[in-house]
Design a protein around this motif. Structure first.
Motif, PDB file in Angstrom:
ATOM      1  N   GLY A 159      34.352  37.849  43.646  1.00  0.00           N
ATOM      2  CA  GLY A 159      35.022  38.840  42.812  1.00  0.00           C
ATOM      3  C   GLY A 159      36.517  38.841  43.070  1.00  0.00           C
ATOM      4  O   GLY A 159      36.984  38.263  44.045  1.00  0.00           O
ATOM      5  N   ARG A 160      37.248  39.515  42.202  1.00  0.00           N
ATOM      6  CA  ARG A 160      38.697  39.634  42.404  1.00  0.00           C
ATOM      7  C   ARG A 160      39.245  40.871  41.702  1.00  0.00           C
ATOM      8  O   ARG A 160      40.433  40.971  41.440  1.00  0.00           O
ATOM      9  N   GLY A 161      38.366  41.790  41.408  1.00  0.00           N
ATOM     10  CA  GLY A 161      38.781  43.012  40.744  1.00  0.00           C
ATOM     11  C   GLY A 161      38.978  44.155  41.720  1.00  0.00           C
ATOM     12  O   GLY A 161      38.993  43.975  42.943  1.00  0.00           O
ATOM     13  N   ARG A 162      39.087  45.359  41.196  1.00  0.00           N
ATOM     14  CA  ARG A 162      39.403  46.518  42.028  1.00  0.00           C
ATOM     15  C   ARG A 162      38.286  46.883  42.989  1.00  0.00           C
ATOM     16  O   ARG A 162      38.519  47.530  44.018  1.00  0.00           O
ATOM     17  N   TYR A 164      36.385  44.709  44.624  1.00  0.00           N
ATOM     18  CA  TYR A 164      36.115  43.650  45.602  1.00  0.00           C
ATOM     19  C   TYR A 164      36.313  44.105  47.047  1.00  0.00           C
ATOM     20  O   TYR A 164      35.460  43.815  47.907  1.00  0.00           O
ATOM     21  N   LEU A 181      37.084  34.251  45.736  1.00  0.00           N
ATOM     22  CA  LEU A 181      37.892  34.863  44.686  1.00  0.00           C
ATOM     23  C   LEU A 181      37.762  34.140  43.357  1.00  0.00           C
ATOM     24  O   LEU A 181      38.380  34.539  42.372  1.00  0.00           O
ATOM     25  N   SER A 182      36.975  33.077  43.322  1.00  0.00           N
ATOM     26  CA  SER A 182      36.759  32.335  42.082  1.00  0.00           C
ATOM     27  C   SER A 182      35.334  31.814  42.068  1.00  0.00           C
ATOM     28  O   SER A 182      34.690  31.689  43.121  1.00  0.00           O
ATOM     29  N   ASP A 202      33.409  42.584  40.028  1.00  0.00           N
ATOM     30  CA  ASP A 202      34.189  42.595  38.795  1.00  0.00           C
ATOM     31  C   ASP A 202      35.373  41.628  38.916  1.00  0.00           C
ATOM     32  O   ASP A 202      35.598  40.999  39.937  1.00  0.00           O
ATOM     33  N   GLY A 203      36.120  41.522  37.831  1.00  0.00           N
ATOM     34  CA  GLY A 203      37.254  40.623  37.789  1.00  0.00           C
ATOM     35  C   GLY A 203      36.970  39.315  37.087  1.00  0.00           C
ATOM     36  O   GLY A 203      37.880  38.516  36.865  1.00  0.00           O
TER      37      GLY A 203
END
Length: 423
Positions: A159-162, A164, A181-182, A202-203
């Motif tokens: 993930g890399r959203g809020r 994470y 992160l990917s 999310d992200g």
């Protein structure tokens, strides 16, 4: 796999759809009972598994059922006995030790999840019977570890959203954590190390999540992997439910996600432990069931044979020793399993009592072995789990020694232990 009973279905109101789905899958007999009567019913049979068709009405009933199952487990075969129970909304079931089913889960999906859990029960039975047989023939076999499988479980959080950071903290407090992160990093982690669960935060766009799930669903290695997606639209993951039995979705809440997710992670880690033990038993104890590498006795025997063969044929042989500063047994086990995945088929390794790892590169000179060892050390340094469960906090040092014409096994080991670190 065929569902061979007996099975217990718990529901205060009739659940013909669940019962019919079980019978259609071959389950027989199927015993139906209500929540209040369930403890008494479970005492009278030795079920292969228990499926609750509706949420438990109160904590008292949940505790009584959990207690009855624990007693039945001791009285019966002692094999793993899965209990699947639904929960309301995104909450976890209140029945201790149960695998949470999403609310209103289709009966065919329940059967698929049950089948996945029964594969662990079958594997457990195979291992325990094999241990009993070998013991009766006078062979010494290692005991199956009794500690919680979560102690050695590793979960990948992508993930890399809020959310994470919250997901990482919630997961990392319970099990070993690998962050990505990917989706590319997530795919690499799935290929290079043992993963007992995947959380997709999310992200990522729905298309990216769909692409990742497609890759996972097409690989039979991941058919039983617990996968939970946070906050994604249901329509994105529903097509993958048939191939990923333990795929789930949580609308929000890191703590809620972890509460529902961890029982599946524990089950998967237990299955991985059983597979390593079975491999060790099949190899007559030559394989260490904790790491999947050679046991110490087998390693030293193979090293003596490899040294003799190298001297006779005039080919190269190099040995490397990986050591770790600030590590503990958990770190050492994690590193050993990684080394086992990274090494060539012709090479072999073992974990020593001081938590270091010896790796032997056959038909390899010092220069080539140095390149390979540095690559392995770099991967270990960047992916190993530190005692605080965060990756990238361990220094993996490696020393090497190559076989000389005047060497014996003792002098070769003395040099690799005493050499200056090469990385």
């Amino acid at each position: 796999m065929a569902l061979q009973g007996p099975f217990a279905v718990i529901a205060d109101t009739p659940a013909p759809d669940v019962v019919e789905a079980l019978r259609k899958a071959g389950a027989y007999p199927v015993v139906e009972t209500g929540w209040t009567d369930a403890p008494a019913a479970l005492k009278s049979i030795e079920p292969e598994a228990v499926v609750a068709a509706e949420p438990c009405p109160d904590q008292a009933c949940a505790d009584a059922v959990a207690k009855a199952l624990a007693a039945q487990h001791v009285k019966g075969s002692g094999f793993y006995m899965p209990l699947l129970a639904p929960a309301r909304d995104d909450a976890a079931t209140i029945v201790a030790g149960a695998l949470t089913l999403p609310a209103a889960m289709p009966p065919e999906r329940i059967v698929a999840r049950l089948t996945s859990a029964l594969r662990i029960r079958t594997l457990h039975g195979t291992v325990m019977r094999r241990i009993a047989t070998l013991t009766s023939h006078g062979q010494q076999v290692p005991d199956l570890p009794a500690d919680d499988p979560l102690e050695e479980a590793t979960v990948l959080v992508a993930g890399r959203g809020r959310t994470y950071p919250a997901l990482s903290v919630a997961v990392g407090e319970q099990v070993g954590l690998v962050g990505a992160l990917s989706v590319e990093s997530a795919a690499r982690a799935l290929n290079v190390r043992d993963i007992d669960g995947l959380v997709i935060g999310d992200g990522f766009s729905p298309r990216v999540i769909e692409a990742l799930l497609t890759v996972i669903a097409e690989d039979v290695r991941f058919r039983d992997l617990p996968v939970t997606v946070l906050g994604c639209h249901p329509g994105v993951i529903e097509p993958f439910g048939a191939r990923l039995a333990n795929l789930d979705r949580i609308s929000e809440g890191a703590d809620r996600l972890v509460a529902r997710f961890l029982p599946y992670v524990r089950q998967h880690a237990f299955g991985a432990r059983l597979k390593r033990m079975l491999k060790s038993l099949d190899a007559k104890g030559m394989i260490d069931p904790d790491t999947g590498l050679l046991g110490q006795e087998a390693f030293w025997r193979d090293l003596n044979r490899a040294v003799g063969d190298a001297e006779k044929r005039g080919v190269g042989l190099t040995i490397a020793r990986f050591s770790f500063s600030g590590g503990d047994r958990r770190v050492s086990l994690d590193a050993a399993r990684l080394v086992g995945r990274l090494m060539r088929q012709v090479d072999f390794a073992c974990r020593e009592a001081d938590n270091s790892i010896f790796a032997v590169f056959t038909e390899t000179d010092l220069r080539a072995a140095h390149v390979v060892a540095r690559r392995i050390a770099s991967i270990l340094k960047n992916t190993m789990l530190a005692p605080d469960r965060r990756p990238g906090k361990i220094d993996a040092a490696v020393t090497l020694a190559t076989l000389k014409p005047s060497d014996s096994v003792d002098t070769l080991i003395a040099r690799v232990v005493g050499e200056v670190a090469a990385s």
